[in-house]
Write an enzyme that holds these catalytic residues in place. Sequence first.
Site, PDB file in Angstrom:
ATOM      1  N   SER A 101       0.808  -1.229   0.000  1.00  0.00           N
ATOM      2  CA  SER A 101       0.000   0.000   0.000  1.00  0.00           C
ATOM      3  C   SER A 101       0.838   1.276   0.000  1.00  0.00           C
ATOM      4  O   SER A 101       1.914   1.331   0.617  1.00  0.00           O
ATOM      5  CB  SER A 101      -0.870  -0.017   1.260  1.00  0.00           C
ATOM      6  OG  SER A 101      -1.390   1.255   1.524  1.00  0.00           O
TER       7      SER A 101
ATOM      8  N   GLU B 217       0.171   3.604   1.801  1.00  0.00           N
ATOM      9  CA  GLU B 217       0.258   4.029   3.204  1.00  0.00           C
ATOM     10  C   GLU B 217       1.653   3.766   3.779  1.00  0.00           C
ATOM     11  O   GLU B 217       2.017   4.326   4.802  1.00  0.00           O
ATOM     12  CB  GLU B 217      -0.796   3.309   4.054  1.00  0.00           C
ATOM     13  CG  GLU B 217      -2.185   3.875   3.932  1.00  0.00           C
ATOM     14  CD  GLU B 217      -2.310   5.298   4.472  1.00  0.00           C
ATOM     15  OE1 GLU B 217      -2.129   5.498   5.678  1.00  0.00           O
ATOM     16  OE2 GLU B 217      -2.584   6.208   3.676  1.00  0.00           O
TER      17      GLU B 217
ATOM     18  N   TYR C  16      -1.535   0.284  10.746  1.00  0.00           N
ATOM     19  CA  TYR C  16      -1.808  -0.361   9.452  1.00  0.00           C
ATOM     20  C   TYR C  16      -0.601  -0.209   8.522  1.00  0.00           C
ATOM     21  O   TYR C  16      -0.137  -1.183   7.913  1.00  0.00           O
ATOM     22  CB  TYR C  16      -3.055   0.262   8.813  1.00  0.00           C
ATOM     23  CG  TYR C  16      -3.269  -0.133   7.358  1.00  0.00           C
ATOM     24  CD1 TYR C  16      -3.873  -1.338   7.032  1.00  0.00           C
ATOM     25  CD2 TYR C  16      -2.850   0.704   6.321  1.00  0.00           C
ATOM     26  CE1 TYR C  16      -4.070  -1.703   5.707  1.00  0.00           C
ATOM     27  CE2 TYR C  16      -3.039   0.350   4.988  1.00  0.00           C
ATOM     28  CZ  TYR C  16      -3.651  -0.855   4.686  1.00  0.00           C
ATOM     29  OH  TYR C  16      -3.824  -1.215   3.374  1.00  0.00           O
TER      30      TYR C  16
HETATM   31  P1  NDP Z   1     -11.467  -4.736   1.995  1.00  0.00           P
HETATM   32  O1  NDP Z   1     -11.410  -4.179   3.379  1.00  0.00           O
HETATM   33  O2  NDP Z   1     -12.639  -4.401   1.124  1.00  0.00           O
HETATM   34  O3  NDP Z   1     -11.368  -6.346   2.068  1.00  0.00           O
HETATM   35  C1  NDP Z   1     -10.543  -6.972   3.004  1.00  0.00           C
HETATM   36  C2  NDP Z   1     -10.741  -8.467   2.882  1.00  0.00           C
HETATM   37  O4  NDP Z   1      -9.891  -9.141   3.823  1.00  0.00           O
HETATM   38  C3  NDP Z   1     -12.166  -8.961   3.175  1.00  0.00           C
HETATM   39  O5  NDP Z   1     -12.500  -9.970   2.263  1.00  0.00           O
HETATM   40  C4  NDP Z   1     -12.044  -9.527   4.580  1.00  0.00           C
HETATM   41  O6  NDP Z   1     -12.973 -10.548   4.865  1.00  0.00           O
HETATM   42  C5  NDP Z   1     -10.652 -10.137   4.490  1.00  0.00           C
HETATM   43  N1  NDP Z   1     -10.068 -10.425   5.801  1.00  0.00           N
HETATM   44  C6  NDP Z   1      -9.862  -9.552   6.830  1.00  0.00           C
HETATM   45  N2  NDP Z   1      -9.300 -10.180   7.859  1.00  0.00           N
HETATM   46  C7  NDP Z   1      -9.131 -11.481   7.495  1.00  0.00           C
HETATM   47  C8  NDP Z   1      -8.586 -12.627   8.134  1.00  0.00           C
HETATM   48  N3  NDP Z   1      -8.107 -12.573   9.385  1.00  0.00           N
HETATM   49  N4  NDP Z   1      -8.572 -13.799   7.452  1.00  0.00           N
HETATM   50  C9  NDP Z   1      -9.061 -13.880   6.196  1.00  0.00           C
HETATM   51  N5  NDP Z   1      -9.598 -12.826   5.529  1.00  0.00           N
HETATM   52  C10 NDP Z   1      -9.624 -11.649   6.182  1.00  0.00           C
HETATM   53  O7  NDP Z   1     -10.100  -4.301   1.266  1.00  0.00           O
HETATM   54  P2  NDP Z   1      -9.818  -3.916  -0.270  1.00  0.00           P
HETATM   55  O8  NDP Z   1     -10.461  -4.905  -1.148  1.00  0.00           O
HETATM   56  O9  NDP Z   1     -10.073  -2.470  -0.447  1.00  0.00           O
HETATM   57  O10 NDP Z   1      -8.229  -4.087  -0.325  1.00  0.00           O
HETATM   58  C11 NDP Z   1      -7.635  -5.348  -0.640  1.00  0.00           C
HETATM   59  C12 NDP Z   1      -6.212  -5.356  -0.125  1.00  0.00           C
HETATM   60  O11 NDP Z   1      -5.470  -4.301  -0.718  1.00  0.00           O
HETATM   61  C13 NDP Z   1      -6.071  -5.142   1.385  1.00  0.00           C
HETATM   62  O12 NDP Z   1      -4.964  -5.904   1.811  1.00  0.00           O
HETATM   63  C14 NDP Z   1      -5.754  -3.668   1.520  1.00  0.00           C
HETATM   64  O13 NDP Z   1      -5.037  -3.409   2.714  1.00  0.00           O
HETATM   65  C15 NDP Z   1      -4.903  -3.462   0.281  1.00  0.00           C
HETATM   66  N6  NDP Z   1      -4.905  -2.128  -0.279  1.00  0.00           N
HETATM   67  C16 NDP Z   1      -6.092  -1.527  -0.598  1.00  0.00           C
HETATM   68  C17 NDP Z   1      -6.103  -0.305  -1.218  1.00  0.00           C
HETATM   69  C18 NDP Z   1      -7.385   0.382  -1.572  1.00  0.00           C
HETATM   70  O14 NDP Z   1      -7.331   1.604  -1.844  1.00  0.00           O
HETATM   71  N7  NDP Z   1      -8.505  -0.322  -1.631  1.00  0.00           N
HETATM   72  C19 NDP Z   1      -4.825   0.391  -1.565  1.00  0.00           C
HETATM   73  C20 NDP Z   1      -3.643  -0.370  -1.202  1.00  0.00           C
HETATM   74  C21 NDP Z   1      -3.693  -1.583  -0.602  1.00  0.00           C
HETATM   75  P3  NDP Z   1     -14.417 -10.226   5.545  1.00  0.00           P
HETATM   76  O15 NDP Z   1     -15.325  -9.890   4.395  1.00  0.00           O
HETATM   77  O16 NDP Z   1     -14.740 -11.505   6.225  1.00  0.00           O
HETATM   78  O17 NDP Z   1     -14.229  -9.062   6.473  1.00  0.00           O
HETATM   79  P1  GDR Z   2      -6.844   5.791   3.544  1.00  0.00           P
HETATM   80  O1  GDR Z   2      -8.377   5.886   3.068  1.00  0.00           O
HETATM   81  O2  GDR Z   2      -6.690   6.007   5.000  1.00  0.00           O
HETATM   82  O3  GDR Z   2      -6.067   6.654   2.614  1.00  0.00           O
HETATM   83  O4  GDR Z   2      -6.538   4.249   3.284  1.00  0.00           O
HETATM   84  P2  GDR Z   2      -9.652   6.639   3.653  1.00  0.00           P
HETATM   85  O5  GDR Z   2     -10.596   6.697   2.513  1.00  0.00           O
HETATM   86  O6  GDR Z   2     -10.132   6.049   4.929  1.00  0.00           O
HETATM   87  O7  GDR Z   2      -9.099   8.127   3.998  1.00  0.00           O
HETATM   88  C1  GDR Z   2      -8.622   9.001   2.997  1.00  0.00           C
HETATM   89  C2  GDR Z   2      -8.353  10.376   3.605  1.00  0.00           C
HETATM   90  O8  GDR Z   2      -9.584  11.013   3.952  1.00  0.00           O
HETATM   91  C3  GDR Z   2      -9.433  11.661   5.210  1.00  0.00           C
HETATM   92  N1  GDR Z   2     -10.740  11.781   5.867  1.00  0.00           N
HETATM   93  C4  GDR Z   2     -11.550  10.771   6.230  1.00  0.00           C
HETATM   94  N2  GDR Z   2     -11.412   9.427   6.084  1.00  0.00           N
HETATM   95  C5  GDR Z   2     -12.419   8.631   6.529  1.00  0.00           C
HETATM   96  N3  GDR Z   2     -12.321   7.295   6.375  1.00  0.00           N
HETATM   97  N4  GDR Z   2     -13.536   9.147   7.123  1.00  0.00           N
HETATM   98  C6  GDR Z   2     -13.714  10.500   7.305  1.00  0.00           C
HETATM   99  O9  GDR Z   2     -14.717  10.927   7.839  1.00  0.00           O
HETATM  100  C7  GDR Z   2     -12.670  11.344   6.826  1.00  0.00           C
HETATM  101  N5  GDR Z   2     -12.516  12.693   6.793  1.00  0.00           N
HETATM  102  C8  GDR Z   2     -11.347  12.943   6.205  1.00  0.00           C
HETATM  103  C9  GDR Z   2      -8.477  10.751   5.976  1.00  0.00           C
HETATM  104  O10 GDR Z   2      -7.927  11.468   7.085  1.00  0.00           O
HETATM  105  C10 GDR Z   2      -7.497  10.379   4.874  1.00  0.00           C
HETATM  106  O11 GDR Z   2      -6.515  11.376   4.776  1.00  0.00           O
HETATM  107  C11 GDR Z   2      -7.051   3.562   2.155  1.00  0.00           C
HETATM  108  C12 GDR Z   2      -7.345   2.106   2.587  1.00  0.00           C
HETATM  109  O12 GDR Z   2      -8.002   1.454   1.524  1.00  0.00           O
HETATM  110  C13 GDR Z   2      -6.058   1.373   2.885  1.00  0.00           C
HETATM  111  O13 GDR Z   2      -6.350  -0.002   3.117  1.00  0.00           O
HETATM  112  C14 GDR Z   2      -5.118   1.505   1.679  1.00  0.00           C
HETATM  113  O14 GDR Z   2      -3.914   0.854   1.932  1.00  0.00           O
HETATM  114  C15 GDR Z   2      -4.879   2.978   1.381  1.00  0.00           C
HETATM  115  O15 GDR Z   2      -6.118   3.590   1.094  1.00  0.00           O
HETATM  116  C16 GDR Z   2      -3.965   3.186   0.168  1.00  0.00           C
END
Ligand code: NDP
Ligand code: GDR
Length: 335
Positions: free
Chosen positions: A125, A127, A149
């Site tokens: 990520s 992050e 995280y």
């Molecule tokens: P989601 O939060 O939508 O999905 C997370 C998934 O992980 C769910 O299917 C959840 O299952 C599963 N999970 C959580 N804990 C466990 C566990 N202990 N054992 C097995 N499965 C588990 O995430 P995204 O699809 O958005 O992201 C996918 C991956 O990419 C994640 O690793 C995230 O950190 C990473 N990522 C995401 C980004 C983004 O912007 N979306 C950017 C960069 C990285 P359940 O449905 O049961 O909760």
């Molecule tokens: P992020 O995503 O932390 O970048 O991680 P999120 O959408 O939660 O926050 C983006 C930015 O928005 C600001 N923010 C708020 N965020 C949330 N959730 N709720 C609020 O009310 C709010 N107000 C302002 C946050 O401070 C932040 O700066 C996501 C996740 O998908 C991670 O798993 C992944 O790795 C990174 O993106 C890349």
Amino acid sequence: MTRALITGITGQDGAYLSRYLLGKGYDVVGLVRRNSTPNLDRLEQLGIVHDVKLVEGDLGDQLSIINAVNDAAPAEFYNLAAQSFVPESWKTPAQTGECTGLGVTRCLEAVKVVDPTIRFYQASSSEMYGKVAEVPQRETTPFYPRSPYGVAKVYGYWITVNYRESYGIYACNGILFNHESPLRGPEFLPRKVTSAVARIALGLQHELRLGNLEARRDWGFAGDYVEAMWLMLQQDKPDDYVVSTNETHTVGELVDIAFRRAGIGDWEKHVVIDPALYRPAEVDLLKGDATKARTNLGWRPRVAFEELISMMVDADLDRELRKLPASLTAIAAAA
Ligand code: NDP
Ligand code: GDR
């Protein structure tokens, strides 16, 4: 037929990646953890829930991952599972480390003992960059994570590199910047905004409480990003790649676009800044440089920022409209 095992198949990316791989003729197996009620909405929404096979397992349990890899016998293993919500990681830092960090080791151990020729993708990520050392961020930019995280993801990144270098496993890190879609979880900022905007436009809600509007992110479309995951596993050599749009926008800009899409010009009247939603440490500015992915993988994003937010607002309006008769019934019953 090539078989892929996907952890996190019930999440946003798991659903899009499954659809993408099924479209390529893959046999898709998803790892799901036990739930008291099934949690397959996203796969249902994409109309693929009956096309994937599910196996049970949890990233916290080594043997369950080994059994899943043994049973699925995949050629490719995509580790998308994580505790992925940054604010939650301050509330449950150790559990986040267990799943998002050590869970990666458990997956790699399973590959190592069951079949080291399995190709492995780790969902790393942006992050990890945290307090950024340079703008834009690329593969060589040093990490400085700013949340439990982010710290767990840095661990996952390095353990993936280590298994590649120590055991010759074909293991890649996709360093993905924020990516969104109508299937995004409701607590992440863009979806929180678009679902609230839809309800405000329909008169079902008045207020939207947010934290930091100044943070900047590089936001792309999840449907585009899963293609990059697949491409990483099709190369001659494993490597790590940034996947991003190379644009950055503030949270405030995103809010403005979302409200305007729903025909609301004066969003300031609806948005309340809530200090409780500020994070203990913020990642102020993310902007990726995906030149390496463009050059080596031939990957590029297709959906632009404004188009993405519009797509999400439209989808949330549609969802709310479909729910409306039930909501009206509830209002009538409460009156
Ligand atoms: P989601 O939060 O939508 O999905 C997370 C998934 O992980 C769910 O299917 C959840 O299952 C599963 N999970 C959580 N804990 C466990 C566990 N202990 N054992 C097995 N499965 C588990 O995430 P995204 O699809 O958005 O992201 C996918 C991956 O990419 C994640 O690793 C995230 O950190 C990473 N990522 C995401 C980004 C983004 O912007 N979306 C950017 C960069 C990285 P359940 O449905 O049961 O909760
Ligand atoms: P992020 O995503 O932390 O970048 O991680 P999120 O959408 O939660 O926050 C983006 C930015 O928005 C600001 N923010 C708020 N965020 C949330 N959730 N709720 C609020 O009310 C709010 N107000 C302002 C946050 O401070 C932040 O700066 C996501 C996740 O998908 C991670 O798993 C992944 O790795 C990174 O993106 C890349």
